[in-house]
Design an enzyme around this catalytic site. Structure first.
Site, PDB file in Angstrom:
ATOM      1  N   ALA A   1       0.755  -1.313  -0.212  1.00 15.38           N
ATOM      2  CA  ALA A   1       0.122   0.129   0.097  1.00 15.38           C
ATOM      3  C   ALA A   1       0.915   1.124  -0.061  1.00 15.38           C
ATOM      4  O   ALA A   1       1.808   1.249   0.532  1.00 15.38           O
ATOM      5  CB  ALA A   1      -0.870  -0.155   1.299  1.00 15.38           C
ATOM      6  N   MET A   2       0.305   2.492  -0.713  1.00 23.07           N
ATOM      7  CA  MET A   2       1.198   3.501  -0.750  1.00 23.07           C
ATOM      8  C   MET A   2       1.636   3.998   0.683  1.00 23.07           C
ATOM      9  O   MET A   2       2.487   4.752   0.679  1.00 23.07           O
ATOM     10  CB  MET A   2       0.434   4.680  -1.535  1.00 23.07           C
ATOM     11  CG  MET A   2      -1.046   5.379  -0.727  1.00 23.07           C
ATOM     12  SD  MET A   2      -1.938   6.271  -1.795  1.00 23.07           S
ATOM     13  CE  MET A   2      -2.870   5.399  -2.788  1.00 23.07           C
ATOM     14  N   ARG A   3       0.887   3.860   1.911  1.00 20.66           N
ATOM     15  CA  ARG A   3       1.341   4.281   3.127  1.00 20.66           C
ATOM     16  C   ARG A   3       2.531   3.616   3.343  1.00 20.66           C
ATOM     17  O   ARG A   3       3.117   4.122   4.525  1.00 20.66           O
ATOM     18  CB  ARG A   3       0.184   4.154   3.991  1.00 20.66           C
ATOM     19  CG  ARG A   3      -0.284   2.760   4.366  1.00 20.66           C
ATOM     20  CD  ARG A   3      -1.519   2.610   5.278  1.00 20.66           C
ATOM     21  NE  ARG A   3      -1.927   1.288   5.647  1.00 20.66           N
ATOM     22  CZ  ARG A   3      -2.822   0.828   4.706  1.00 20.66           C
ATOM     23  NH1 ARG A   3      -3.290   1.298   3.702  1.00 20.66           N
ATOM     24  NH2 ARG A   3      -3.057  -0.792   4.991  1.00 20.66           N
ATOM     25  N   TYR A   4       3.178   2.494   2.776  1.00 18.00           N
ATOM     26  CA  TYR A   4       4.278   1.781   3.389  1.00 18.00           C
ATOM     27  C   TYR A   4       5.425   2.180   2.487  1.00 18.00           C
ATOM     28  O   TYR A   4       6.594   2.173   2.850  1.00 18.00           O
ATOM     29  CB  TYR A   4       3.840   0.319   3.402  1.00 18.00           C
ATOM     30  CG  TYR A   4       2.765  -0.109   4.421  1.00 18.00           C
ATOM     31  CD1 TYR A   4       2.909   0.249   5.559  1.00 18.00           C
ATOM     32  CD2 TYR A   4       1.805  -0.695   3.922  1.00 18.00           C
ATOM     33  CE1 TYR A   4       1.849  -0.169   6.605  1.00 18.00           C
ATOM     34  CE2 TYR A   4       0.740  -1.296   4.711  1.00 18.00           C
ATOM     35  CZ  TYR A   4       0.696  -0.875   5.913  1.00 18.00           C
ATOM     36  OH  TYR A   4      -0.260  -1.221   6.764  1.00 18.00           O
ATOM     37  N   THR A   5       5.166   2.332   1.118  1.00 13.60           N
ATOM     38  CA  THR A   5       6.278   2.380   0.250  1.00 13.60           C
ATOM     39  C   THR A   5       6.783   3.764   0.077  1.00 13.60           C
ATOM     40  O   THR A   5       6.052   4.749   0.430  1.00 13.60           O
ATOM     41  CB  THR A   5       5.884   2.024  -1.181  1.00 13.60           C
ATOM     42  OG1 THR A   5       4.657   2.863  -1.477  1.00 13.60           O
ATOM     43  CG2 THR A   5       5.537   0.614  -1.142  1.00 13.60           C
TER      44      THR A   5
END
Length: 950
Positions: free
Chosen positions: A212-216
């Site tokens: 998810a974009m919150r991790y990358t």
């Protein structure tokens, strides 16, 4: 009030028009292409609002409802509705504020609205721009990261930050689409030169989804900064308002290289699509420089610098025909194979494995491995024992273990044919050029980029020139002030205000307002002599810079030189070796012969023209004098005609009794079980009615020094070069002209140094040299081979290799040779199942048209069926290693060792080879060489360990 689509009273359509309204809405891609170039973006048809006022009219095919049709309430109460007469099909007219009513025919509105939507998709979503090679979403992502300061030298930032910035300022669409586009620009297996550096899980070549974009996290790649985002702040490109007019965004990025060819693009629009392959950066710079130096360069000249695409996943590009079409017309098909190598797993068992290290572009590795496993499971792929994926961070490694004796080349060809290990990339090089979608070839794409790059360099030079001139103007004023520093200070101190000081400086020294302001802003520490020198040096530097910029802008040639120089600098910094190798062999299309093993097989033909192909281990080795095994059931009144050994890839020449020859590959003959009846030859060959196949010759190679020796029933012989039969058409060609009542019966391959042994049904044998038979063309008659007596007919023919001639010539016909234990021998097979071996030296050579010597003493009802030359290869004990296959008229087959057949004199009756009983007579016989036996030892079934294939 929302505009309502309507017709005016005078334009009421008839019922047929109303019924066909739905068909009007069906727009084809061809209509879109025809209409696109007719309607520019500024055309009134692209506007969403219409200005022509009129009454709004609703139509219905049903009877109008009773009462009034209320259009609105509240403030819309001033609108009145009145009923129309039945003549207007129950229409209702709304009257009121006519300035808010938009009349328009529905089918026109549907057409034009769909056209506007199509143009929006084409220009604003699906197709890349030929100038920077980017779609709007990719351009906005890179620009947003540039604005956020996410350069390659700074720490990573969350991808969610970038997605939010793009959505909030430039791209008001779904966050998933933006994040997916960002992820793709960071994947090394998707882009040849990634534009974003990713930190975290950004997916894999197995189609694993990214985190998810919150991790990358991400940041710009140095290549993106150098190629696409440099000079963005120097007025190199136009900026346009974003979706809410709150700020500006670039309409295109000032690319230094043709990024459309560098990383390629793919997209599906309305009525058209694009699919452009990626290329190598170094080769792209080379071809760009070549076109700059020679704008009239041909496509072939450009291909010397950039011969083909370069895919990020590597692979092997097969042939260049598809590449030529794509570069010439914009459309083409590039065939790409995965890269594989053969590795020896176990030297003792000689087991091999196929190691796949590269796969075609846009191929899912996990799906490929799964597909291979499924094909092995359902027996489509044979010879594979195990498959596993050993890929890691160091590279790709898919191991396909082969069974013992498996052919790696054959397995690879089957993988290429049945899986995505070989796939095609369909090029459709469409991009936005001058505001319109356009299909372009390589040269046109490069030229469009060069024109754009010239514009960028010119705008950048003018921007720098303007700033340099302005700065020089200021510096000149400051130098004047420093030269008269005391007077300037006194003038300033006497001035009553800032404006008066500015005016005094302008009038006293002839300065401009900007120069006077610059003098007033100088601090006291800059009045030193050292500071003055800095100003004078800067003035000289600016003068030199202005001269260079003016020289650059003077001619297009100077601009092109600078473009070339900057491109070469990028090549030196970012180029990498080519990943996709080129194989200039063929288009990559695999024929049946490429995926079928060249196994040895048996072929049986019946008198009535039925043929079947069987595996080599169908018949086991048996002892002399046994009954044998049936070759399969035959039709009523049918009998076996011929039985031979061949390989799957051989050309099988079928000679008919009328002297016509037909050809087909052995593997094209349907494979059958031993008990099957077979396939009619007329379904395989274009034979005439009543025509029979009398001889079959398998040919693996049409060599120059090989010939076909033909012999008819009445003793007519002919020699023809084998090469003349390499291109036989489907309807057959003439092999020999026959006399009336004669028929072609035997055809054998030979060389000029061989001998030919001919035998008649009455047992007469004649030996002649093949070079004594004159070589003739196809469409001719033969010469007399053997003088026949008392209605005798030719029974058989065989070839004596040149290697045996010397042994035969050294031996003479002597009583001591009757029991000669070393070959060669003539093997006689009689119709009643008897046979014997006679030393070849017992027969002398003679010229053609001779009676010959008697070779067999027959019983009253017996005749000769076949004659073979045996003893080509001998075992350690000096005996023959060959076997003979006997086929009876009922289809019974027996295979025995030649060494078990007695060696007797020419006048002996022989021994029993096969007990016929109710099987009729011997119909045909075939010889199996020792070499054939060795080749197929590993292919026999467990039930036939002692057997050797035919």
């Amino acid at each position: 009030m929302t505009p309502v689509l309507c017709h005016s009273t005078a334009s009421i359509p008839n019922p047929n028009s109303l019924m066909s309204l739905s068909s009007t809405l069906r727009l084809s891609s061809s209509l879109l292409r025809r209409s696109f170039f007719r309607f520019p973006l500024t055309d009134p048809l692209c506007r969403l609002r219409r200005t022509e006022p009129s009454a709004t009219r609703f139509f219905s095919s049903r009877t109008p409802r009773s009462g009034k049709f209320v259009v609105g309430a509240g403030k819309r109460g001033d609108e009145q509705v009145k009923e129309e007469s039945g003549a207007n099909n129950g229409g209702l007219v709304v009257s009121g504020d006519e300035s808010r009513i938009v009349p328009f025919e529905l089918h026109k509105e549907a057409t034009e609205s769909y056209m506007s939507y199509a143009l929006s998709v084409l220009l604003g979503r699906a197709l890349p721009d030929v100038r920077d090679g980017l779609k709007p979403v990719h351009r906005r992502i890179l620009f947003a990261m540039h604005e956020l300061g996410m350069s390659s030298k700074k720490p990573y930032k969350k991808c969610a930050r970038v997605v939010g910035e793009v959505l909030g300022k430039f791209h008001p669409h779904g966050d998933t689409a933006v994040y997916d586009s960002l992820v793709r620009m960071a994947q090394s297996f998707s882009l040849r030169c990634p534009l974003i550096q990713g930190h975290g899980n950004f997916g894999s070549i197995d189609a694993d989804p990214p985190a998810a974009m919150r991790y990358t996290e991400c940041r710009l790649d140095p290549l993106a900064e150098a190629v696409l985002l440099s000079d963005l702040d120097q007025d190199t490109v136009d900026f346009v308002a974003n979706f809410d007019n709150s700020q500006k965004e670039p309409a295109v990025l000032p690319a230094r290289l043709p990024a459309l060819l560098l990383n390629g693009a793919s997209g599906i629009a309305v009525g058209m699509a694009t699919n452009i392959p990626p290329h190598n950066l170094g080769e792209l710079v080379d071809v760009l420089c070549a076109l700059i130096h020679n704008p009239e360069a041909t496509l072939q000249e450009l291909l010397e610098y950039m011969p083909a695409p370069d895919f990020p996943t590597g692979g092997i590009i097969m042939g260049n025909l598809g590449v030529l079409d794509a570069y010439r017309t914009g459309r083409g098909r590039v065939v790409v194979r995965g890269k594989a190598e053969v590795e020896l797993l176990d030297p003792k068992t000689k087991r091999n494995a196929v190691i796949i290290t590269e796969i075609p572009y846009q191929t899912n590795k996990a799906t490929l491995v799964q597909k291979i496993a499924e094909l092995v499971e359902n027996k489509t792929l044979e010879g594979i024992s195990d498959i596993r994926d050993e890929s890691d961070r160091n590279g790709m490694r898919v191991v396909i273990e082969l069974k013992r004796g498996g052919d790696p080349a054959l397995v690879l060809n089957n993988l290429y044919r049945h899986t995505a290990l070989q796939s095609s990339f369909s090029c459709n090089m469409v991009g936005i050029c001058d505001g319109e979608p356009k299909l372009m070839g390589l040269k046109e794409l490069l030229q469009a980029f060069i024109d754009f790059r010239c514009s960028v360099v010119e705008r950048r030079a003018r921007f720098k020139l303007s700033h340099a001139q302005q700065r020089k103007h200021i510096i000149e004023g400051i130098v004047v002030g420093l030269d008269n520093v005391d007077e300037v200070i006194e003038l300033i101190t006497k001035a009553s205000s800032h404006s008066s000081a500015t005016a005094a400086l302008q009038s006293e020294y002839g300065l401009s307002e900007k120069q006077a302001e610059a003098i007033l802003e100088i601090t006291l520490r800059r009045l030193t002599a050292l500071e003055r020198k800095k100003f004078t040096d800067e003035s000289s530097s600016l003068t030199e810079q202005i001269t260079k910029l003016e020289q650059l802008l003077s001619t297009r040639t100077n601009i092109l030189k600078l473009i070339e120089q900057e491109a070469i600098e990028l090549k030196d910094r970012f180029s990498s070796p080519r990943r996709s190798m080129l194989e200039d062999s063929d288009s990559g299309d695999l024929e049946d012969i490429d995926v079928i093993p060249n196994e040895e097989m048996l072929m049986a033909v019946s008198e009535k023209g039925y043929v079947k192909r069987m595996k080599a281990d169908t018949f086991n080795l048996q002892h002399r004098g046994t009954i044998g095994k049936s070759v399969g059931k035959l039709r009523v009144d049918d009998a076996m005609s011929d039985f031979l050994v061949c390989h799957a890839h051989d050309h099988v020449l079928f000679f008919s009794d009328r002297g016509i020859v037909y050809s087909t590959r052995a593997y094209k003959i349907p494979e059958c079980s031993r008990n099957a009846a077979g396939t009619p030859l007329v379904q395989i060959l274009s034979m005439s009615e009543g025509e029979r196949v009398t001889s079959i010759v398998p040919v693996s190679e049409f060599a120059e020094d090989r010939y076909l020796l033909m012999l008819t029933v009445n003793g007519c012989i002919k020699k023809v070069s084998l090469k003349l039969f390499s291109g036989i058409r489907s309807t057959g060609i003439i092999a020999i002209q026959l006399n009336s009542g004669d028929e072609l019966k035997w055809v054998r391959c030979c060389s000029s140094d061989d001998l030919v042994a001919m035998a008649s049904q009455n047992g007469m044998v004649a030996l002649s040299t093949c070079d004594g038979v004159r070589t003739l063309s196809r469409n001719t008659k033969g010469v007399t081979a053997m003088r026949l007596k008392n209605e005798d007919k030719i029974a058989s023919m065989d070839i004596i290799p040149a290697s045996l001639r010397k042994d035969m010539e050294e031996k003479s016909e002597d009583a001591s040779l009757v029991k000669q234990s070393t070959g060669p021998w003539l093997l006689f097979v009689c119709e009643n199942g008897y046979g014997k071996r006679v030393p070849l030296s017992s027969f002398r050579r003679s010229r053609l048209n001779r009676v010959g010597l008697s070779g067999y003493k027959f019983a009253e009802d017996d005749r000769l069926a076949a004659v073979f030359v045996v003893g080509y290869s001998l075992a350690e004990d000096g005996e023959s290693d060959e076997q003979v296959v006997l086929v009876s008229q009922s289809g019974t087959v027996n295979r025995i060792k030649v060494r078990d057949i007695s060696i007797q004199s020419r006048r002996a009756r022989g021994v029993i080879l096969m007990r016929l009983d109710h099987a009729g007579k011997i119909q045909s016989a075939s010889l199996i060489s020792a070499a054939d036996e060795e080749e197929t030892e590993g292919t026999l079934s467990n039930e036939a360990v002692e057997a050797v294939s035919l």
